[in-house]
Design a protein around this motif. Structure first.
Motif, PDB file in Angstrom:
ATOM      1  N   PHE A 244       7.204 -35.219  22.371  1.00  0.00           N
ATOM      2  CA  PHE A 244       6.223 -35.938  23.178  1.00  0.00           C
ATOM      3  C   PHE A 244       4.925 -36.051  22.369  1.00  0.00           C
ATOM      4  CE2 PHE A 244       3.436 -37.325  26.378  1.00  0.00           C
ATOM      5  CZ  PHE A 244       4.157 -37.692  27.504  1.00  0.00           C
ATOM      6  N   THR A 245       4.621 -37.257  21.906  1.00  0.00           N
ATOM      7  CA  THR A 245       3.449 -37.472  21.069  1.00  0.00           C
ATOM      8  C   THR A 245       2.556 -38.551  21.669  1.00  0.00           C
ATOM      9  OG1 THR A 245       4.609 -36.787  19.056  1.00  0.00           O
ATOM     10  CG2 THR A 245       2.652 -38.159  18.768  1.00  0.00           C
ATOM     11  N   LEU A 246       1.302 -38.227  21.885  1.00  0.00           N
ATOM     12  CA  LEU A 246       0.343 -39.176  22.444  1.00  0.00           C
ATOM     13  C   LEU A 246       0.187 -40.390  21.526  1.00  0.00           C
ATOM     14  CD1 LEU A 246      -2.442 -36.660  23.510  1.00  0.00           C
ATOM     15  CD2 LEU A 246      -0.966 -37.957  25.053  1.00  0.00           C
ATOM     16  N   LYS A 247       0.216 -41.580  22.125  1.00  0.00           N
ATOM     17  CA  LYS A 247       0.019 -42.795  21.325  1.00  0.00           C
ATOM     18  C   LYS A 247      -1.421 -42.900  20.842  1.00  0.00           C
ATOM     19  CE  LYS A 247       3.704 -45.653  23.334  1.00  0.00           C
ATOM     20  NZ  LYS A 247       4.268 -44.659  24.235  1.00  0.00           N
ATOM     21  N   ALA A 251      -8.016 -40.859  22.935  1.00  0.00           N
ATOM     22  CA  ALA A 251      -8.180 -41.268  24.342  1.00  0.00           C
ATOM     23  C   ALA A 251      -7.465 -40.320  25.296  1.00  0.00           C
ATOM     24  CB  ALA A 251      -7.668 -42.685  24.539  1.00  0.00           C
ATOM     25  N   GLY A 252      -6.451 -39.626  24.812  1.00  0.00           N
ATOM     26  CA  GLY A 252      -5.685 -38.740  25.691  1.00  0.00           C
ATOM     27  C   GLY A 252      -4.520 -39.461  26.335  1.00  0.00           C
ATOM     28  N   PHE A 253      -4.100 -38.975  27.494  1.00  0.00           N
ATOM     29  CA  PHE A 253      -2.919 -39.521  28.166  1.00  0.00           C
ATOM     30  C   PHE A 253      -3.191 -40.907  28.741  1.00  0.00           C
ATOM     31  CE2 PHE A 253      -2.243 -34.877  28.717  1.00  0.00           C
ATOM     32  CZ  PHE A 253      -0.980 -34.765  28.144  1.00  0.00           C
ATOM     33  N   SER A 254      -2.298 -41.858  28.487  1.00  0.00           N
ATOM     34  CA  SER A 254      -2.261 -43.058  29.305  1.00  0.00           C
ATOM     35  C   SER A 254      -1.688 -42.667  30.665  1.00  0.00           C
ATOM     36  CB  SER A 254      -1.375 -44.121  28.652  1.00  0.00           C
ATOM     37  OG  SER A 254      -0.010 -43.702  28.672  1.00  0.00           O
ATOM     38  N   GLU A 255      -1.776 -43.562  31.632  1.00  0.00           N
ATOM     39  CA  GLU A 255      -1.252 -43.223  32.959  1.00  0.00           C
ATOM     40  C   GLU A 255       0.241 -42.936  32.914  1.00  0.00           C
ATOM     41  OE1 GLU A 255      -2.957 -42.400  35.660  1.00  0.00           O
ATOM     42  OE2 GLU A 255      -4.637 -42.626  34.269  1.00  0.00           O
ATOM     43  N   GLU A 256       0.980 -43.747  32.160  1.00  0.00           N
ATOM     44  CA  GLU A 256       2.426 -43.519  32.054  1.00  0.00           C
ATOM     45  C   GLU A 256       2.712 -42.192  31.365  1.00  0.00           C
ATOM     46  OE1 GLU A 256       6.501 -45.592  30.263  1.00  0.00           O
ATOM     47  OE2 GLU A 256       4.549 -46.479  29.827  1.00  0.00           O
ATOM     48  N   PRO A 278      -3.069 -30.242  19.039  1.00  0.00           N
ATOM     49  CA  PRO A 278      -4.429 -30.016  19.564  1.00  0.00           C
ATOM     50  C   PRO A 278      -4.868 -31.111  20.534  1.00  0.00           C
ATOM     51  CG  PRO A 278      -4.373 -29.645  17.198  1.00  0.00           C
ATOM     52  CD  PRO A 278      -3.073 -30.298  17.568  1.00  0.00           C
ATOM     53  N   ALA A 279      -4.547 -32.372  20.233  1.00  0.00           N
ATOM     54  CA  ALA A 279      -4.939 -33.472  21.111  1.00  0.00           C
ATOM     55  C   ALA A 279      -4.240 -33.368  22.466  1.00  0.00           C
ATOM     56  CB  ALA A 279      -4.612 -34.814  20.458  1.00  0.00           C
ATOM     57  N   THR A 280      -2.989 -32.925  22.474  1.00  0.00           N
ATOM     58  CA  THR A 280      -2.264 -32.759  23.728  1.00  0.00           C
ATOM     59  C   THR A 280      -2.899 -31.662  24.569  1.00  0.00           C
ATOM     60  OG1 THR A 280      -0.215 -33.491  22.671  1.00  0.00           O
ATOM     61  CG2 THR A 280       0.001 -32.275  24.740  1.00  0.00           C
ATOM     62  N   ARG A 282      -6.052 -30.668  24.425  1.00  0.00           N
ATOM     63  CA  ARG A 282      -7.349 -31.183  24.901  1.00  0.00           C
ATOM     64  C   ARG A 282      -7.160 -32.160  26.062  1.00  0.00           C
ATOM     65  NH1 ARG A 282      -8.389 -31.900  19.405  1.00  0.00           N
ATOM     66  NH2 ARG A 282      -8.107 -34.160  19.641  1.00  0.00           N
ATOM     67  N   ALA A 283      -6.196 -33.059  25.917  1.00  0.00           N
ATOM     68  CA  ALA A 283      -5.962 -34.057  26.960  1.00  0.00           C
ATOM     69  C   ALA A 283      -5.522 -33.391  28.265  1.00  0.00           C
ATOM     70  CB  ALA A 283      -4.905 -35.067  26.495  1.00  0.00           C
ATOM     71  N   TRP A 284      -4.707 -32.363  28.152  1.00  0.00           N
ATOM     72  CA  TRP A 284      -4.269 -31.618  29.339  1.00  0.00           C
ATOM     73  C   TRP A 284      -5.457 -30.971  30.033  1.00  0.00           C
ATOM     74  CZ3 TRP A 284      -0.161 -30.771  32.435  1.00  0.00           C
ATOM     75  CH2 TRP A 284      -0.186 -29.624  33.262  1.00  0.00           C
ATOM     76  N   ARG A 285      -6.313 -30.319  29.258  1.00  0.00           N
ATOM     77  CA  ARG A 285      -7.480 -29.646  29.853  1.00  0.00           C
ATOM     78  C   ARG A 285      -8.394 -30.649  30.539  1.00  0.00           C
ATOM     79  NH1 ARG A 285      -8.819 -24.259  27.078  1.00  0.00           N
ATOM     80  NH2 ARG A 285      -6.974 -23.861  25.824  1.00  0.00           N
ATOM     81  N   ARG A 286      -8.580 -31.810  29.911  1.00  0.00           N
ATOM     82  CA  ARG A 286      -9.438 -32.834  30.530  1.00  0.00           C
ATOM     83  C   ARG A 286      -8.863 -33.278  31.874  1.00  0.00           C
ATOM     84  NH1 ARG A 286     -10.163 -35.322  25.264  1.00  0.00           N
ATOM     85  NH2 ARG A 286      -8.726 -36.997  25.833  1.00  0.00           N
ATOM     86  N   ARG A 287      -7.578 -33.528  31.918  1.00  0.00           N
ATOM     87  CA  ARG A 287      -6.937 -33.979  33.165  1.00  0.00           C
ATOM     88  C   ARG A 287      -7.002 -32.899  34.236  1.00  0.00           C
ATOM     89  NH1 ARG A 287      -4.636 -39.143  34.503  1.00  0.00           N
ATOM     90  NH2 ARG A 287      -4.504 -40.317  32.551  1.00  0.00           N
ATOM     91  N   MET A 288      -6.757 -31.663  33.843  1.00  0.00           N
ATOM     92  CA  MET A 288      -6.733 -30.584  34.839  1.00  0.00           C
ATOM     93  C   MET A 288      -8.127 -30.228  35.334  1.00  0.00           C
ATOM     94  SD  MET A 288      -3.585 -30.227  35.200  1.00  0.00           S
ATOM     95  CE  MET A 288      -3.455 -28.786  36.234  1.00  0.00           C
ATOM     96  N   ALA A 289      -9.164 -30.606  34.574  1.00  0.00           N
ATOM     97  CA  ALA A 289     -10.539 -30.316  34.986  1.00  0.00           C
ATOM     98  C   ALA A 289     -11.065 -31.306  36.013  1.00  0.00           C
ATOM     99  CB  ALA A 289     -11.454 -30.307  33.765  1.00  0.00           C
TER     100      ALA A 289
END
Length: 290
Positions: A244-247, A251-256, A278-280, A282-289
């Motif tokens: 699973f690799t962020l495109k 920017a982090g996770f797209s909605e999909e 690391p980006a995954t 960070r993106a997870w922490r941003r979403r969960m916050a």
């Protein structure tokens, strides 16, 4: 059970969710997709940080191994021809396409592993089957890796190969990847047949520690009522969901991507393979916050 690291200064090692910790495995020795393929420098960084990492091994003509994914030298390196026809001496002047770096040989890995953090785990993903590797290849692994079992897990699609590793190096962790087979079974006979086949693999002679399953297969099965991760964990096995690799890592996770990744995390995999660890995180922490 391999202990997961809690190093506070390291990024891209794991994600905690609802009391469960999921390791982030660095795919093909990449902490970030921008890193060069199969980087010894990134591997050394991962060893120091206690990371989980994966590399691919191809057998040489002299029954040693080289860290490459493809069966031919073209593409990944400056060389030409099948790797299986090249001996140690044939590879000395060949370089990786990215960065003009020397190839990493199995002999190099044995030396580098001596400095690994106790929590570090390096997956040897064997790209050749037992017919190609043979008893001499297994002997090579035994000669070089018999004393560093805590840091290595050997995986592959060839069950015969993993059984041979178990017999010669019983102290090494082992993994199997039945993804392609299970996908074919799901299309031909449905998820009940997939469950039966997976249960047979879990009880089979490889005695695997970890089951490697493509993340989309895991989610497809879950949508139809089969929790493959729980099935494996109930049998004392760990599950690695690949890859699973962020495109867009900035920017982090797209909605999909978020829908898929959060659904995957809800199933509590033990590990997720990614080219953007690391980006995954960070993106997870941003979403969960939020």
């Amino acid at each position: 059970m391999v202990q997961m690291t809690r190093l506070l200064d390291a990024q891209g090692l794991e994600i905690s969710h609802e009391g469960h910790r999921t390791r982030l495995k660095w795919h093909r020795l990449r902490k970030r997709f921008a890193d060069p393929l199969f980087s010894a420098e990134v591997m050394a960084e991962g060893f120091a940080a206690g990371a989980s990492m994966e590399l691919d091994l191809r057998v040489r003509a002299d029954s040693g191994f080289v860290v490459l994914h493809d069966e031919d030298l073209e593409g990944e390196t400056t060389g030409h021809g099948p790797i299986a026809e090249k001996s140690l001496g044939d590879l000395g002047d060949i370089r990786m396409q990215e960065g003009d770096r020397p190839l990493i040989l199995s002999e190099d890995l044995a030396a580098m592993l001596q400095s690994a953090h106790p929590a570090a785990l390096l997956q040897f993903d064997m790209k050749d089957d037992y017919e190609a590797i043979g008893a001499r290849g297994i002997e090579h692994l035994a000669a070089h890796f018999r004393h560093i079992a805590a840091s290595v897990i050997v995986s592959g699609g060839s069950l015969d190969l993993i059984v041979a590793v178990k017999e010669k190096l019983p102290h090494l962790l082992r993994g199997i990847d039945p993804t392609d087979k299970l996908y074919d079974i799901s299309k031909a006979r449905g998820w009940k047949a997939v469950e039966a086949e997976l249960r047979a693999d879990l009880r089979g002679p490889t005695e695997p520690d970890t089951i490697y399953l493509q993340w989309s297969l895991i989610l497809d099965a879950a949508r139809d009522g089969l929790d493959m991760i729980a099935l494996c964990q109930d049998q004392g096995k760990r599950v690695d969901a690949w890859t699973f690799t962020l495109k867009d890592p900035e920017a982090g996770f797209s909605e999909e991507e978020w829908l898929n990744f959060s659904a995957l995390m809800a199933l509590k995999p033990d590990q997720i393979t990614t080219d953007e660890a690391p980006a995954t995180e960070r993106a997870w922490r941003r979403r969960m916050a939020v």
